[in-house]
Design a protein around this motif. Structure first.
Motif, PDB file in Angstrom:
ATOM      1  N   PHE A 169      -6.514  -2.830   5.604  1.00 46.21           N
ATOM      2  CA  PHE A 169      -6.286  -1.572   4.890  1.00 46.21           C
ATOM      3  C   PHE A 169      -6.479  -0.293   5.467  1.00 46.21           C
ATOM      4  O   PHE A 169      -5.764   0.635   5.369  1.00 46.21           O
ATOM      5  N   PRO A 170      -7.445  -0.182   6.385  1.00 46.03           N
ATOM      6  CA  PRO A 170      -7.713   1.199   6.896  1.00 46.03           C
ATOM      7  C   PRO A 170      -6.692   1.544   7.986  1.00 46.03           C
ATOM      8  O   PRO A 170      -6.668   2.640   8.505  1.00 46.03           O
ATOM      9  N   PHE A 171      -5.888   0.507   8.291  1.00 42.32           N
ATOM     10  CA  PHE A 171      -4.923   0.801   9.408  1.00 42.32           C
ATOM     11  C   PHE A 171      -3.512   1.049   8.880  1.00 42.32           C
ATOM     12  O   PHE A 171      -2.538   1.070   9.632  1.00 42.32           O
ATOM     13  N   ARG A 172      -3.381   0.982   7.588  1.00 45.31           N
ATOM     14  CA  ARG A 172      -2.144   1.058   7.041  1.00 45.31           C
ATOM     15  C   ARG A 172      -1.299   2.315   7.302  1.00 45.31           C
ATOM     16  O   ARG A 172      -0.134   2.385   6.986  1.00 45.31           O
ATOM     17  N   LYS A 173      -1.989   3.509   7.570  1.00 44.83           N
ATOM     18  CA  LYS A 173      -1.295   4.719   7.800  1.00 44.83           C
ATOM     19  C   LYS A 173      -1.262   5.138   9.207  1.00 44.83           C
ATOM     20  O   LYS A 173      -0.701   6.280   9.709  1.00 44.83           O
ATOM     21  N   LEU A 174      -1.254   4.330  10.184  1.00 41.61           N
ATOM     22  CA  LEU A 174      -1.281   4.616  11.647  1.00 41.61           C
ATOM     23  C   LEU A 174       0.241   4.700  11.950  1.00 41.61           C
ATOM     24  O   LEU A 174       1.286   4.388  11.208  1.00 41.61           O
ATOM     25  N   LYS A 175       0.397   5.254  13.276  1.00 37.01           N
ATOM     26  CA  LYS A 175       1.601   5.135  13.814  1.00 37.01           C
ATOM     27  C   LYS A 175       1.930   3.951  14.623  1.00 37.01           C
ATOM     28  O   LYS A 175       1.236   3.201  14.974  1.00 37.01           O
ATOM     29  N   LEU A 176       3.316   3.735  14.771  1.00 36.14           N
ATOM     30  CA  LEU A 176       3.662   2.605  15.365  1.00 36.14           C
ATOM     31  C   LEU A 176       3.155   1.998  16.769  1.00 36.14           C
ATOM     32  O   LEU A 176       2.482   1.123  17.039  1.00 36.14           O
ATOM     33  N   THR A 198      -7.661   2.343  -8.046  1.00 36.16           N
ATOM     34  CA  THR A 198      -6.835   3.006  -7.071  1.00 36.16           C
ATOM     35  C   THR A 198      -5.950   1.626  -6.252  1.00 36.16           C
ATOM     36  O   THR A 198      -6.396   0.600  -6.572  1.00 36.16           O
ATOM     37  N   ILE A 199      -5.140   1.931  -5.563  1.00 36.26           N
ATOM     38  CA  ILE A 199      -4.415   1.010  -4.870  1.00 36.26           C
ATOM     39  C   ILE A 199      -5.250   0.316  -3.887  1.00 36.26           C
ATOM     40  O   ILE A 199      -4.947  -1.108  -3.617  1.00 36.26           O
ATOM     41  N   ALA A 200      -6.319   0.715  -3.438  1.00 38.33           N
ATOM     42  CA  ALA A 200      -7.256  -0.033  -2.626  1.00 38.33           C
ATOM     43  C   ALA A 200      -7.972  -0.955  -3.426  1.00 38.33           C
ATOM     44  O   ALA A 200      -8.211  -2.129  -3.200  1.00 38.33           O
ATOM     45  N   ASP A 201      -8.197  -0.651  -4.745  1.00 34.43           N
ATOM     46  CA  ASP A 201      -8.776  -1.846  -5.839  1.00 34.43           C
ATOM     47  C   ASP A 201      -7.697  -2.983  -5.906  1.00 34.43           C
ATOM     48  O   ASP A 201      -8.311  -4.026  -5.787  1.00 34.43           O
ATOM     49  N   PHE A 202      -6.687  -2.719  -6.232  1.00 34.15           N
ATOM     50  CA  PHE A 202      -5.554  -3.795  -6.403  1.00 34.15           C
ATOM     51  C   PHE A 202      -5.451  -4.741  -5.089  1.00 34.15           C
ATOM     52  O   PHE A 202      -5.175  -5.606  -5.107  1.00 34.15           O
ATOM     53  N   TYR A 203      -5.460  -3.689  -3.722  1.00 36.55           N
ATOM     54  CA  TYR A 203      -5.150  -4.382  -2.635  1.00 36.55           C
ATOM     55  C   TYR A 203      -6.248  -5.298  -2.331  1.00 36.55           C
ATOM     56  O   TYR A 203      -6.054  -6.531  -2.175  1.00 36.55           O
ATOM     57  N   TYR A 204      -7.471  -5.162  -2.685  1.00 34.47           N
ATOM     58  CA  TYR A 204      -8.568  -5.974  -2.211  1.00 34.47           C
ATOM     59  C   TYR A 204      -8.627  -7.182  -3.298  1.00 34.47           C
ATOM     60  O   TYR A 204      -8.969  -8.339  -2.858  1.00 34.47           O
ATOM     61  N   THR A 219       0.805  -1.177  -0.031  1.00 30.10           N
ATOM     62  CA  THR A 219       0.085  -0.179   0.109  1.00 30.10           C
ATOM     63  C   THR A 219       0.819   1.194  -0.109  1.00 30.10           C
ATOM     64  O   THR A 219       0.385   2.262  -0.020  1.00 30.10           O
ATOM     65  N   ALA A 220       2.127   1.050   0.003  1.00 31.50           N
ATOM     66  CA  ALA A 220       3.106   2.361   0.084  1.00 31.50           C
ATOM     67  C   ALA A 220       3.351   2.824  -1.341  1.00 31.50           C
ATOM     68  O   ALA A 220       3.819   3.795  -1.733  1.00 31.50           O
ATOM     69  N   LYS A 221       2.650   1.976  -2.322  1.00 32.87           N
ATOM     70  CA  LYS A 221       2.781   2.535  -3.773  1.00 32.87           C
ATOM     71  C   LYS A 221       1.912   3.584  -4.089  1.00 32.87           C
ATOM     72  O   LYS A 221       0.940   4.056  -3.237  1.00 32.87           O
ATOM     73  N   LYS A 222       1.885   4.643  -5.009  1.00 30.84           N
ATOM     74  CA  LYS A 222       1.459   5.889  -5.384  1.00 30.84           C
ATOM     75  C   LYS A 222      -0.135   5.593  -5.278  1.00 30.84           C
ATOM     76  O   LYS A 222      -0.674   4.577  -5.627  1.00 30.84           O
TER      77      LYS A 222
END
Length: 454
Positions: free
Chosen positions: A154-161, A113-119, A102-105
């Motif tokens: 997927f919704p958790f991908r941008k959280l902090k450590l 979108t990357i979400a489409d590819f991910y799921y 999910t780090a891809k553009k």
């Protein structure tokens, strides 16, 4: 072996800037491949019992063998050191893979979108898991579980450590809570059984609750006893043709991928996936933290995990020898610390590998593990193919004919095949055959597979 570059380069996945942006070019993080290859080899150490012996009846026999028997010693090692830890590593790396993918553009390409590819990627993984369970007939498949659990990440991908650690802790609490409830229910059955027995000795009629508890406890005791007749029936079926083997495996696979998955393994997997996301963000898997930290993690991981694994194993021995005495003793249930134990040991394994990687003492071994890890998807399903053909009746038919320590020879044989295959394949191809298929299905476009000279 091929591809033994040991440089600690952390690469960022890049979407190709050409006119067909679905072609993905990614520099690999070699340390992740090394750990993944190690985990894949270790998973077979645990799965081999399920491939070669009837899991419905084998554990009462394994836990009650003479303690000086080589098969008991083998099982003691596997249960104390490997059980759950290799799957934990695999789950952690899956969580790291979520962040990498999910780090891809986030830009859209052709309306996706990357979400489409991910799921789409995960839905295909679920299908591969069903094929592994119901076509290749490996009832212990993990791809289905990873695919389903991955849908929630997927919704958790941008959280902090810290948030990933908190999520892992919450899932662990839920899982441990469910385990504690199961333990309390077992204790209630035992108490009700003893009350019913005491009432009958006093020539009193047990209450309905006591009768129900007694029946439940007797059923529990029955599951701890080795049933040679049932084992012989299962072995006969598994040494038969594909149709009979399918009918025998299907109920087990269905139970593991439905009731037991949602009750137990859903939280089991999520704990380690969230932990893996946090560790990757920290730089643990990509060889980015100081050597002294890896040494400390090694010592703490093994210092906590291995003793807990050993104590939990002997709890199992006591349980299968005499479940009533085990539960009446009211000792501390070390199995309750299962997630702490396997996470600690898994981190010990990973730290040891990363220290060896940095030392450059065994570059050929590191390169070989990296090759196996780079083709992990292909090699995982290859294990199912090789082992089912070796053990099941529509293959060589060795099911139920080998002891625990003899099964390790089969494991070693599969390892040799996969080390050689992976090294040779990667001389000519940039992706494994199933990795290529999975990626092509994800982006719905044929992906490049041949290795292009630099």
């Amino acid at each position: 072996m091929e591809h033994t570059d040991l440089s600690p380069v952390v690469a960022t996945p890049i979407i190709s800037p050409d006119s067909v942006p679905l072609v993905i070019h990614t520099e690999r993080i070699r340390t992740i491949d090394v750990i993944r290859g190690f985990a894949l080899c270790g998973i077979l150490l645990m799965n081999i019992v399920g491939f070669g012996l009837p899991v419905e009846t084998v554990f009462p026999r394994l836990f009650t063998q003479p303690v000086d028997d080589i098969n008991f010693k083998t099982f003691e090692f596997l249960a104390s050191v490997c059980e759950g830890t290799m799957r934990a590593l695999f789950s952690m790396l899956f969580g790291a893979g979520v962040l990498l993918f999910t780090a891809k553009k986030e830009d859209t390409f052709s309306g996706y979108t990357i979400a489409d590819f991910y799921y789409r990627r995960l839905l295909w993984l679920i299908l591969f898991g069903l094929i592994n369970a119901y076509v290749l007939l490996w009832h212990g498949d993990i791809l289905f579980a990873y695919g389903v659990c991955g849908l929630f990440l997927f919704p958790f991908r941008k959280l902090k450590l810290g948030y990933w650690l908190a999520a892992a802790g919450l899932c662990m609490i839920i899982s441990m809570g469910k385990g504690a409830m199961t333990g309390l229910e077992m204790k209630e059955k035992r108490v009700g059984y003893l009350q019913a027995v005491a009432a009958e000795k006093q020539h009193k009629k047990p209450t309905a609750e006591q009768q129900t508890a007694r029946i439940g406890w007797l059923e529990t005791e029955q599951k701890t006893r080795f049933d040679p007749q049932k084992q012989a029936e299962i072995i006969k079926k598994m040494q038969s043709g594909y149709g009979t083997v399918f009918a025998t495996v299907m109920p087990v696979a269905s139970r593991l991928q439905s009731v037991e998955f949602y009750d137990i393994y859903f939280w089991d997997v999520l704990v380690m996936m969230f932990l893996g996301m946090a560790l990757f963000n920290w730089g643990f898997f990509s060889n980015q933290i100081p050597t002294r930290t890896y040494v400390l993690t090694l010592l703490l991981g093994y210092g906590i995990g291995l003793p807990l694994g050993y104590l939990a194993f002997w709890d199992g021995v006591a349980w299968f020898h005499n479940p009533g005495a085990a539960i009446d003793a009211d000792g501390f249930p070390f199995q309750a610390l299962y997630h702490i134990r396997r996470a600690s040991t898994a981190l010990g394994h990973a730290s040891l590998l990363l220290l060896l990687y940095r030392s450059r003492l065994v570059p050929s071994l590191m390169g070989g593990l990296a090759n196996v890890g780079q083709l992990a998807f292909t090699n995982y399903l290859m294990q199912s193919v090789l082992c089912t053909l070796f053990f099941y009746g529509y293959g060589l038919g060795y099911y139920g004919t080998m002891t625990t320590h003899q099964l390790l020879y089969v494991v070693a044989g599969v390892w040799v095949i996969q080390f050689i295959f992976s090294a040779v394949w990667l001389r000519y191809f940039r992706l494994g055959p199933l990795e290529w298929l999975w990626r092509s299905l994800t982006y719905w476009r044929r992906q490049p597979i041949l290795r292009v000279p630099a």
